[in-house]
Design an enzyme around this catalytic site. Structure first.
Site, PDB file in Angstrom:
ATOM      1  N   GLN A 128       1.061  -1.258  -0.060  1.00 37.57           N
ATOM      2  CA  GLN A 128       0.033  -0.122   0.054  1.00 37.57           C
ATOM      3  C   GLN A 128       0.904   1.322   0.140  1.00 37.57           C
ATOM      4  O   GLN A 128       1.911   1.436   1.002  1.00 37.57           O
ATOM      5  CB  GLN A 128      -0.905  -0.063   1.402  1.00 37.57           C
ATOM      6  CG  GLN A 128      -1.948   1.172   1.587  1.00 37.57           C
ATOM      7  CD  GLN A 128      -2.680   1.259   2.782  1.00 37.57           C
ATOM      8  OE1 GLN A 128      -2.263   0.131   3.510  1.00 37.57           O
ATOM      9  NE2 GLN A 128      -3.443   1.782   2.998  1.00 37.57           N
ATOM     10  N   GLY A 129       0.750   1.821  -0.926  1.00 37.16           N
ATOM     11  CA  GLY A 129       1.646   3.320  -1.125  1.00 37.16           C
ATOM     12  C   GLY A 129       0.903   4.573  -1.058  1.00 37.16           C
ATOM     13  O   GLY A 129       0.486   5.342  -1.970  1.00 37.16           O
ATOM     14  N   SER A 131       1.096   6.663   2.570  1.00 37.38           N
ATOM     15  CA  SER A 131       1.565   7.545   3.506  1.00 37.38           C
ATOM     16  C   SER A 131       3.015   8.083   2.844  1.00 37.38           C
ATOM     17  O   SER A 131       3.787   7.141   1.973  1.00 37.38           O
ATOM     18  CB  SER A 131       1.918   7.005   4.822  1.00 37.38           C
ATOM     19  OG  SER A 131       0.912   6.362   5.213  1.00 37.38           O
ATOM     20  N   SER A 163       4.484  -1.082   3.957  1.00 32.30           N
ATOM     21  CA  SER A 163       4.381  -2.328   4.786  1.00 32.30           C
ATOM     22  C   SER A 163       4.620  -3.573   3.758  1.00 32.30           C
ATOM     23  O   SER A 163       4.095  -3.558   2.737  1.00 32.30           O
ATOM     24  CB  SER A 163       3.300  -2.717   5.609  1.00 32.30           C
ATOM     25  OG  SER A 163       3.186  -2.228   6.583  1.00 32.30           O
ATOM     26  N   GLU A 246     -10.128  -0.950   5.375  1.00 29.25           N
ATOM     27  CA  GLU A 246      -8.891  -1.379   6.342  1.00 29.25           C
ATOM     28  C   GLU A 246      -9.532  -1.261   7.867  1.00 29.25           C
ATOM     29  O   GLU A 246      -8.882  -1.991   8.459  1.00 29.25           O
ATOM     30  CB  GLU A 246      -7.742  -0.310   5.983  1.00 29.25           C
ATOM     31  CG  GLU A 246      -6.766  -0.588   6.929  1.00 29.25           C
ATOM     32  CD  GLU A 246      -5.298   0.226   6.601  1.00 29.25           C
ATOM     33  OE1 GLU A 246      -5.452   1.115   5.607  1.00 29.25           O
ATOM     34  OE2 GLU A 246      -4.181   0.078   6.766  1.00 29.25           O
ATOM     35  N   ASN A 370      -5.362   7.012  16.635  1.00 22.70           N
ATOM     36  CA  ASN A 370      -6.538   7.285  17.670  1.00 22.70           C
ATOM     37  C   ASN A 370      -7.074   8.447  17.382  1.00 22.70           C
ATOM     38  O   ASN A 370      -8.436   8.738  17.482  1.00 22.70           O
ATOM     39  CB  ASN A 370      -6.233   7.137  18.990  1.00 22.70           C
ATOM     40  CG  ASN A 370      -6.248   5.630  19.417  1.00 22.70           C
ATOM     41  OD1 ASN A 370      -6.432   4.740  18.741  1.00 22.70           O
ATOM     42  ND2 ASN A 370      -5.605   5.413  20.825  1.00 22.70           N
TER      43      ASN A 370
HETATM   44  C1  FAD Z   1       2.995  -0.902  11.558  1.00 22.05           C
HETATM   45  C2  FAD Z   1       2.603   0.111  10.553  1.00 22.05           C
HETATM   46  C3  FAD Z   1       2.369   0.053   9.364  1.00 22.05           C
HETATM   47  C4  FAD Z   1       1.972   0.961   8.301  1.00 22.05           C
HETATM   48  N1  FAD Z   1       1.895   0.482   6.903  1.00 22.05           N
HETATM   49  C5  FAD Z   1       1.662   1.425   5.917  1.00 22.05           C
HETATM   50  C6  FAD Z   1       1.590   0.982   4.453  1.00 22.05           C
HETATM   51  O1  FAD Z   1       1.749  -0.598   4.384  1.00 22.05           O
HETATM   52  N2  FAD Z   1       1.201   1.807   3.672  1.00 22.05           N
HETATM   53  C7  FAD Z   1       1.121   3.095   4.009  1.00 22.05           C
HETATM   54  O2  FAD Z   1       0.887   3.869   3.104  1.00 22.05           O
HETATM   55  N3  FAD Z   1       1.245   3.546   5.348  1.00 22.05           N
HETATM   56  C8  FAD Z   1       1.423   2.651   6.298  1.00 22.05           C
HETATM   57  N4  FAD Z   1       1.409   3.080   7.679  1.00 22.05           N
HETATM   58  C9  FAD Z   1       1.646   4.404   7.976  1.00 22.05           C
HETATM   59  C10 FAD Z   1       0.372   5.116   8.602  1.00 22.05           C
HETATM   60  O3  FAD Z   1      -0.742   4.945   7.834  1.00 22.05           O
HETATM   61  C11 FAD Z   1       0.423   6.420   9.095  1.00 22.05           C
HETATM   62  O4  FAD Z   1       1.629   6.159  10.274  1.00 22.05           O
HETATM   63  C12 FAD Z   1      -0.559   7.097   9.836  1.00 22.05           C
HETATM   64  O5  FAD Z   1      -1.451   7.446   9.118  1.00 22.05           O
HETATM   65  C13 FAD Z   1      -0.272   8.191  10.642  1.00 22.05           C
HETATM   66  O6  FAD Z   1       0.506   9.139   9.841  1.00 22.05           O
HETATM   67  P1  FAD Z   1       1.824   9.863  10.337  1.00 22.05           P
HETATM   68  O7  FAD Z   1       2.799   8.503  10.809  1.00 22.05           O
HETATM   69  O8  FAD Z   1       2.487  10.413   9.255  1.00 22.05           O
HETATM   70  O9  FAD Z   1       1.669  10.457  11.800  1.00 22.05           O
HETATM   71  P2  FAD Z   1       1.156  12.261  11.572  1.00 22.05           P
HETATM   72  O10 FAD Z   1      -0.013  12.039  10.702  1.00 22.05           O
HETATM   73  O11 FAD Z   1       2.314  12.954  11.441  1.00 22.05           O
HETATM   74  O12 FAD Z   1       0.464  12.312  13.105  1.00 22.05           O
HETATM   75  C14 FAD Z   1       1.268  12.626  14.127  1.00 22.05           C
HETATM   76  C15 FAD Z   1       0.442  12.782  15.391  1.00 22.05           C
HETATM   77  O13 FAD Z   1      -0.327  13.842  15.322  1.00 22.05           O
HETATM   78  C16 FAD Z   1      -1.792  13.236  15.358  1.00 22.05           C
HETATM   79  N5  FAD Z   1      -2.530  13.839  14.463  1.00 22.05           N
HETATM   80  C17 FAD Z   1      -2.229  14.266  13.058  1.00 22.05           C
HETATM   81  N6  FAD Z   1      -3.610  14.952  12.630  1.00 22.05           N
HETATM   82  C18 FAD Z   1      -4.310  15.274  13.406  1.00 22.05           C
HETATM   83  C19 FAD Z   1      -5.634  15.904  13.678  1.00 22.05           C
HETATM   84  N7  FAD Z   1      -6.185  16.378  12.447  1.00 22.05           N
HETATM   85  N8  FAD Z   1      -6.278  16.001  14.797  1.00 22.05           N
HETATM   86  C20 FAD Z   1      -5.655  15.353  15.979  1.00 22.05           C
HETATM   87  N9  FAD Z   1      -4.608  14.727  15.931  1.00 22.05           N
HETATM   88  C21 FAD Z   1      -3.760  14.543  14.674  1.00 22.05           C
HETATM   89  C22 FAD Z   1      -1.760  11.920  15.011  1.00 22.05           C
HETATM   90  O14 FAD Z   1      -2.912  11.497  15.760  1.00 22.05           O
HETATM   91  C23 FAD Z   1      -0.312  11.572  15.624  1.00 22.05           C
HETATM   92  O15 FAD Z   1      -0.354  11.320  16.929  1.00 22.05           O
HETATM   93  C24 FAD Z   1       1.786   2.231   8.686  1.00 22.05           C
HETATM   94  C25 FAD Z   1       2.076   2.543  10.147  1.00 22.05           C
HETATM   95  C26 FAD Z   1       2.505   1.652  10.878  1.00 22.05           C
HETATM   96  C27 FAD Z   1       2.521   1.973  12.343  1.00 22.05           C
END
Ligand code: FAD
Length: 392
Positions: A128-129, A131, A163, A246, A370
C-alpha cells in the site's frame, strides 16, 4: 437480534477448522504460530498459494474471481478458525483485504480480470503506497506526482511506511496527477508493478528488530495508462473507500487471535506466580471483559443486515480494539516482569508476549491514528462540526 451462529454457519466452521488443522499439522507445520509479519516469507507465499488453490484465500469475493461468495458471518468464522489453528499472519493481507475489495468496487471488468485472479491464487502480493513523510494522517497532502506520457503514467516521489514492499509484486499508489492541485482534488489511484528500474525500496528497522515496512522511492517509475482505478482526480474517493475496508468489518474476526494472546498471558501469570497479585488479577479480568464486549459488539454488527448501521458501529471499533490491545501488551510485560526484556532467541526473535507489547504500539497508529478515529466518530458518526483543516 441473533447473537450467535446458525447450524449452517457452524457446519462451515467445522469444515474450515478441519482443513486448517490438517494443513498446520501437515505440509505447513513449519510455519505454524509465526508471529512476526515477515519471517519465512517464501514459505508463507507458498501458504498463500495453498490457500488460493483450495478456495480459502479470499472467501468473501464472488466465485467468478476466486472467492466463495461467503457471507460476512462466514468470513468472521473463517478468521476465527484461522487464528485458532495457529496459521501464520497473511502475508498478502493488503492484496486480499484492501486491493481486491477496492478493485471489486471501483475497477472496470477488464481490471478485475487483470488483477483479481492473481491475488486470489496467492501469486500476486500487494503493498500500500499511501503515506508520505508529510502526508500520513493528512493523506490529502500527498506530493508524489504522476504525469501521462506516451500512454503511460510516469510517477515521481516518495512513500514511507510501506509494509511488506520488499516482498511484494505490486503497489497501489495515491499520486497527484493534476499539476498545481491541492488537498483531495487532483489525486489519482494507480496500480504499479513494484519490481521495475524506477522504484527503489529501502527497509526501515522497527522496535522489535523486524523490518516489515520500507521507504519507497519513485524516479520516473511507470505503469500503463489503463492501470488507473477510476478516472484521473477520483483517487481521494477511492482511497477513502479503501480505508473503510481497512478499518471496518474486515477486522471483526481478529478477536480469536486476541483470545490466543490473552490466554497466553493468563498461562504465564499462573506459571510465574503473578496470578496471585491482586492488581494483575484485576487487569486480567478487565482484559477479559473488554474482549467479551468486543466479541458481542462484533456479533451485534453481524446480526444487522443494514450495512449503513454496520459501518456506523465499525467506526468506533478500530479505536476500541487498538486501545484494548495496547493495554494488553502492557499487561503482558507486567506479567512477565524482567523476563520480558530478554529473549532466548537470536536476532531479536521475540517470544509472543514481548512481541505483542512492541507491536501493539503500532495498533493505535496504522489504519488511522486514535486522534483521527476520534475525529471520524465526532464528524461522521455524531455529526459534530468539522475540525478546522489548515491546508484546505
Ligand atoms: C505498523 C505500521 C504499518 C504501516 N503500513 C503502512 C502501509 O503499508 N502503507 C502506508 O501507506 N502507510 C502505512 N503506515 C503509515 C500509517 O498510515 C501512518 O503512520 C498513519 O496514517 C499516521 O501518519 P503519520 O505517521 O505521518 O503521523 P502524523 O499524521 O504526522 O501524526 C502525528 C500525530 O499527530 C496526530 N494528528 C495528526 N493529525 C491530527 C488531527 N487532524 N487531529 C488530531 N491529531 C492529529 C496523530 O494522531 C499522531 O498522534 C503504517 C504505519 C504503521 C505504524
Amino acid at each position: 437480534m441473533r447473537l450467535g451462529f446458525t447450524a449452517a454457519e457452524e457446519a462451515f466452521r467445522a469444515e474450515a477448522a478441519d482443513w486448517l488443522a490438517g494443513q498446520m499439522a501437515g505440509e505447513f507445520r513449519d510455519i505454524k504460530g509465526i508471529i512476526t509479519l515477515t519471517a519465512k516469507s517464501e514459505r508463507r507465499k507458498e501458504w498463500e498459494r495453498q490457500l488460493g488453490a483450495h478456495g480459502w484465500s479470499c472467501i468473501g469475493w464472488p466465485r467468478e474471481w476466486g472467492g466463495r461468495d461467503a457471507t460476512l458471518a462466514e468470513q468472521v468464522i473463517f478468521a476465527e478458525e484461522y487464528a485458532r489453528s495457529g496459521a501464520p499472519g497473511r502475508i498478502n493481507h493488503i492484496g486480499i483485504e484492501l486491493a481486491g475489495p477496492t478493485i471489486l468496487t471501483f475497477g472496470t471488468e477488464e481490471q478485475k480480470a487483470r488483477f483479481l485472479p492473481g491475488i486470489a491464487s496467492g501469486e500476486t502480493i500487494f503493498c500500500q503506497g499511501f503515506s508520505e513523510p508529510s502526508a500520513g494522517s493528512d493523506l490529502a497532502s500527498v506530493r508524489t506526482k504522476g504525469r501521462l506520457e506516451d500512454g503511460e503514467w510516469v510517477v515521481n516521489g516518495q512513500k514511507i511506511w510501506t509494509s511488506l514492499a520488499h516482498i511484494s509484486d505490486w503497489i497501489f499508489v495515491v499520486a497527484r496527477t493534476e499539476e498545481g492541485s491541492k488537498g483531495p482534488k487532483g489525486l489519482s489511484f494507480l496500480m504499479m508493478e513494484l519490481v521495475q528500474p524506477g522504484i527503489e525500496v529501502r527497509p526501515i528497522e522497527q522496535i522489535n528488530g523486524d523490518a516489515e515496512f520500507n521507504e519507497t522511492f519513485f524516479t520516473d517509475a511507470r505503469c500503463p495508462a489503463d492501470s488507473m482505478i477510476g478516472a484521473p482526480g477520483e483517487g481521494w474517493a477511492i482511497a477513502m473507500g479503501l480505508l473503510a475496508f481497512e478499518r471496518g468489518v474486515s477486522t471483526l474476526g481478529q478477536q480469536m487471535a486476541f483470545r490466543n494472546e490473552l490466554d497466553e498471558i493468563v498461562a504465564a501469570a499462573k506459571d510465574n506466580g503473578r496470578a496471585t497479585n491482586p492488581l494483575i488479577r484485576q487487569r486480567i479480568a478487565q482484559a477479559e471483559i473488554g474482549l467479551r464486549l468486543m466479541r458481542y459488539g462484533a456479533l451485534r454488527m453481524l446480526s444487522n443486515t443494514d450495512h449503513a448501521k454496520i459501518d456506523g458501529a465499525a467506526l468506533s471499533y478500530k479505536i476500541q480494539w487498538a486501545n484494548w490491545r495496547r493495554n494488553l501488551g502492557e499487561l503482558a510485560m507486567d506479567v512477565l516482569g524482567q523476563e520480558g526484556e530478554v529473549t532466548a532467541n537470536s536476532n531479536y526473535e521475540w517470544d509472543m508476549l514481548p512481541n505483542l507489547f512492541l507491536y501493539s504500539r503500532a495498533d493505535t497508529i496504522y489504519g488511522g491514528t486514535n486522534q483521527i478515529q476520534r475525529n471520524l466518530i465526532a464528524e461522521r458518526g455524531l455529526g459534530l462540526p468539522r475540525e478546522p483543516r489548515g491546508s484546505l
